[in-house]
Motif scaffolding. Structure first.
Motif, PDB file in Angstrom:
ATOM      1  N   ALA A  99       0.812  -1.217   0.000  1.00 20.08           N
ATOM      2  CA  ALA A  99       0.000   0.000   0.000  1.00 20.08           C
ATOM      3  C   ALA A  99       0.844   1.265   0.000  1.00 20.08           C
ATOM      4  CB  ALA A  99      -0.941  -0.006   1.203  1.00 20.08           C
ATOM      5  N   TYR A 100       1.981   1.265   0.744  1.00 17.74           N
ATOM      6  CA  TYR A 100       2.735   2.499   0.942  1.00 17.74           C
ATOM      7  C   TYR A 100       4.182   2.435   0.457  1.00 17.74           C
ATOM      8  CZ  TYR A 100      -1.239   3.681   3.904  1.00 17.74           C
ATOM      9  OH  TYR A 100      -2.501   3.935   4.367  1.00 17.74           O
ATOM     10  N   GLY A 101       4.611   1.339  -0.092  1.00 14.10           N
ATOM     11  CA  GLY A 101       5.971   1.238  -0.598  1.00 14.10           C
ATOM     12  C   GLY A 101       6.940   0.638   0.402  1.00 14.10           C
ATOM     13  N   PHE A 102       8.173   0.422  -0.058  1.00 18.23           N
ATOM     14  CA  PHE A 102       9.206  -0.229   0.749  1.00 18.23           C
ATOM     15  C   PHE A 102      10.164   0.818   1.319  1.00 18.23           C
ATOM     16  CE2 PHE A 102       7.563  -3.394  -2.066  1.00 18.23           C
ATOM     17  CZ  PHE A 102       7.687  -4.597  -1.410  1.00 18.23           C
ATOM     18  N   THR A 103      10.590   0.578   2.560  1.00 16.97           N
ATOM     19  CA  THR A 103      11.635   1.392   3.181  1.00 16.97           C
ATOM     20  C   THR A 103      12.683   0.456   3.787  1.00 16.97           C
ATOM     21  OG1 THR A 103      10.549   1.480   5.344  1.00 16.97           O
ATOM     22  CG2 THR A 103       9.983   3.213   3.760  1.00 16.97           C
ATOM     23  N   ASN A 154      19.498  -1.788   1.225  1.00 19.27           N
ATOM     24  CA  ASN A 154      19.029  -0.606   0.505  1.00 19.27           C
ATOM     25  C   ASN A 154      18.800  -0.893  -0.968  1.00 19.27           C
ATOM     26  OD1 ASN A 154      18.747   1.357   2.494  1.00 19.27           O
ATOM     27  ND2 ASN A 154      20.908   1.869   2.469  1.00 19.27           N
ATOM     28  N   ARG A 155      19.666  -1.746  -1.542  1.00 21.72           N
ATOM     29  CA  ARG A 155      19.506  -2.098  -2.955  1.00 21.72           C
ATOM     30  C   ARG A 155      18.212  -2.884  -3.165  1.00 21.72           C
ATOM     31  NH1 ARG A 155      20.777   0.203  -7.401  1.00 21.72           N
ATOM     32  NH2 ARG A 155      18.755  -0.492  -8.151  1.00 21.72           N
ATOM     33  N   ILE A 156      17.888  -3.744  -2.205  1.00 20.45           N
ATOM     34  CA  ILE A 156      16.628  -4.499  -2.278  1.00 20.45           C
ATOM     35  C   ILE A 156      15.447  -3.537  -2.232  1.00 20.45           C
ATOM     36  CG2 ILE A 156      15.191  -6.200  -1.078  1.00 20.45           C
ATOM     37  CD1 ILE A 156      17.765  -7.500  -0.062  1.00 20.45           C
ATOM     38  N   VAL A 157      15.511  -2.544  -1.346  1.00 20.19           N
ATOM     39  CA  VAL A 157      14.438  -1.556  -1.232  1.00 20.19           C
ATOM     40  C   VAL A 157      14.279  -0.784  -2.543  1.00 20.19           C
ATOM     41  CG1 VAL A 157      13.682   0.516  -0.007  1.00 20.19           C
ATOM     42  CG2 VAL A 157      14.756  -1.344   1.251  1.00 20.19           C
ATOM     43  N   VAL A 158      15.400  -0.368  -3.120  1.00 22.54           N
ATOM     44  CA  VAL A 158      15.358   0.379  -4.389  1.00 22.54           C
ATOM     45  C   VAL A 158      14.715  -0.463  -5.481  1.00 22.54           C
ATOM     46  CG1 VAL A 158      16.810   1.314  -6.238  1.00 22.54           C
ATOM     47  CG2 VAL A 158      17.292   1.898  -3.851  1.00 22.54           C
ATOM     48  N   ASP A 201      22.610   4.287  -2.249  1.00 25.57           N
ATOM     49  CA  ASP A 201      21.693   3.408  -2.973  1.00 25.57           C
ATOM     50  C   ASP A 201      20.440   4.156  -3.410  1.00 25.57           C
ATOM     51  OD1 ASP A 201      22.625   0.469  -2.938  1.00 25.57           O
ATOM     52  OD2 ASP A 201      23.045   1.160  -0.913  1.00 25.57           O
ATOM     53  N   GLY A 202      19.955   5.041  -2.550  1.00 19.43           N
ATOM     54  CA  GLY A 202      18.802   5.845  -2.910  1.00 19.43           C
ATOM     55  C   GLY A 202      19.102   6.770  -4.072  1.00 19.43           C
ATOM     56  N   ILE A 218      11.182   0.423  -7.391  1.00 24.27           N
ATOM     57  CA  ILE A 218      11.153   0.633  -8.848  1.00 24.27           C
ATOM     58  C   ILE A 218      10.182  -0.349  -9.501  1.00 24.27           C
ATOM     59  CG2 ILE A 218      12.523   0.421 -10.964  1.00 24.27           C
ATOM     60  CD1 ILE A 218      14.885   1.574  -9.450  1.00 24.27           C
ATOM     61  N   HIS A 219      10.196  -1.589  -9.029  1.00 20.56           N
ATOM     62  CA  HIS A 219       9.247  -2.586  -9.553  1.00 20.56           C
ATOM     63  C   HIS A 219       7.809  -2.161  -9.252  1.00 20.56           C
ATOM     64  CE1 HIS A 219       7.549  -6.459 -10.683  1.00 20.56           C
ATOM     65  NE2 HIS A 219       6.969  -6.524  -9.489  1.00 20.56           N
TER      66      HIS A 219
END
Length: 487
Positions: free
Chosen positions: A346-350, A402-406, A430-431, A410-411
């Motif tokens: 619903a709100y994205g990954f952090t 962080n790379r996983i979050v990015v 990474d961000g 993006i997906h």
């Protein structure tokens, strides 16, 4: 504690001084990067040289801890995660101290027993005593050949200066406020004595502090303390009443079984209360479930550690109740995991959300081992918990979360068209790489271009020192500087 300085001690003192200089260069000249690897490598070269003829103990655990130290140190060069950057500044030195004490401790001393904490504390106390002895040794050398009467006079002069300082500060402040010429005169006095600037003086104080710390600690490690090797078996073990413990387990399990039934009906069945959306339901109960799970883990460990059951019937009942508690906790953990997954949709990954996901997987491993421990009593909980925690922390520090979050964000943007730029801004290098990738996909995302332009200006202004070199930061800087953007 007597201090003796032979040829080997003076050589080791010189090596410690070089380490002190390197420590100041590595940690106080800019943001830490590759310099941490250089320092740890040098520190261990001095350690193994100092103990080259020493027979190390606990080598299997020592090897594991040493590997974790190197991996955590390498994260300063490979990754750019602010949380682990701050935590590892303290955790790596603690692991280094633990490792050095471990491999130089007596072979019969068990590291997973409370007695080992006493041994560690004794080493720190010996370090303090050794430092006091060094200063006493220096003081004795200074006094040698000097008249005792003159020493007493200088002591009294020093006391007089210290006593007069508060009065002088108040009087000078009042007089400087009363007369502008006197104020200018007194304000210029520090320039008369400026032979060495304050920064250089502070840096040398830091160097000498590190030097004294290295020298004292490594000198003390070789001194074995036999008095702390043998446990005192006469001390009674703390115990909890078995009947009270079983009563607590039965009551708690009754509540958890009811909760589990509700979870299967409303949550796992896919139907929720009419007043909540999936995201609201996930946010409402996630932290509560995680907290209750941690409470359950504490209860289980307390009962396994402090409850002694005398009869087979009570023993089996305790094991069954603990197993039910673990299974109920697993359902709660699974529920919390699904809630967090829905909240991310619903709100994205952090970074924090992904880190909590990994922590719940770690808790699953802990619960599985604890379940085995309930039925196989000879297993050691602390032994496994320590090693599992060390491996988990090392893994999440080295793996680029962080790379996983990015990638996930993006997906999510490619799938739903939704993106939260603030999630990228909070992830350092990474961000920044993720923002560049987003810009290449769609340069019209609101505020994206202005953020990248601002970062590009900052990169042109940043000073570069070798201590701060980091692969991830270098990659992010290269991508931003090469990005073709028109202001």
């Amino acid at each position: 504690m007597e201090v003796k300085f032979g040829k080997s001690e003076w050589t080791f003192l010189c090596a410690s001084l070089l380490l002190g200089i390197l420590a100041e260069e590595s940690f106080f000249r800019g943001r830490i990067g590759i310099s941490y690897i250089v320092f740890i490598g040098s520190a261990y070269l001095v350690f193994f040289w100092r103990y080259r003829r020493y027979s190390f103990s606990h080598q299997r655990l020592g090897g594991l801890v040493l590997c974790c130290i190197w991996l955590l140190t390498a994260s300063y060069f490979l990754n750019d995660t602010l949380l682990f950057y701050l935590l590892n500044i303290l955790i790596i030195p603690c692991l280094v101290i633990f490792h050095m004490v471990l491999v130089t401790s007596p072979k019969k001393l068990q590291w997973n027993k409370p007695l080992y904490i006493v041994y560690l504390l004794s080493k720190f106390l010996d370090c303090i005593k050794y430092v006091i002895s060094i200063w006493a040794h220096i003081g004795t050398g200074v006094k040698r050949g000097v008249d005792e009467g003159k020493i007493v006079i200088w002591k009294k002069v020093g006391i007089g200066i210290i006593v007069s300082l508060p009065v002088l500060i108040v009087v000078l402040k009042l007089l400087m406020n009363a007369d502008a010429h006197f104020d200018r005169l007194m304000g210029g006095i520090p320039d008369w004595f400026q032979v060495v600037d304050a920064e250089t003086l502070i840096r040398w104080i830091v160097v000498l502090g590190f030097t004294l710390g290295f020298f004292t600690f490594l000198q003390i490690l070789a001194k074995k303390q036999v008095t702390y090797m043998l446990p005192n078996k006469s001390n009674p073990r703390v115990q909890l009443d078995a009947i009270i413990a079983i009563t607590v387990l039965i009551l708690i399990n009754a509540v958890y079984v009811l909760f589990t039934i509700v979870q299967f009906k409303y949550f796992f069945g896919g139907t929720l209360q009419k007043d909540y959306t999936f995201a609201e339901y996930a946010r409402k109960g996630f932290f509560e479930l995680l907290f209750v799970t941690m409470i359950n883990l504490t209860i289980m460990n307390s009962i396994l550690t402090f409850v002694h059951v005398s009869t087979n019937g009570m023993k089996r009942l305790t094991q069954i109740m603990l197993s039910v508690l673990i299974l109920s906790s697993s359902v709660m953990l699974c529920s919390a995991f699904l809630r967090l997954s829905m909240y991310e949709e619903a709100y994205g990954f952090t970074f924090i959300r992904v880190l909590v996901h990994s922590f719940m997987i770690f808790l699953t491993v802990i619960f599985a081992y604890t379940l085995v421990k309930i039925w196989l009593e000879k297993l050691s909980l602390f032994h496994f918990y320590f090693i599992a925690s060390l491996l988990y922390y090392t893994a999440v520090s080295v793996i680029d979360l962080n790379r996983i979050v990015v990638n996930e964000n993006i997906h999510r943007y490619e799938t739903t068209g939704k993106v939260d730029i603030s999630n990228f801004e909070s992830m350092s290098s990474d961000g920044e790489i993720g923002l560049v990738e987003l810009y290449e996909k769609d340069p019209h995302i609101p505020d994206l271009k202005s953020i990248l332009l601002e970062r590009k200006k900052m990169l042109h202004m940043e000073s570069k020192v070798w201590q701060s070199y980091n692969l991830k930061r270098a990659e992010a800087a290269k991508k931003i500087l090469e990005l073709n953007m028109k202001e």
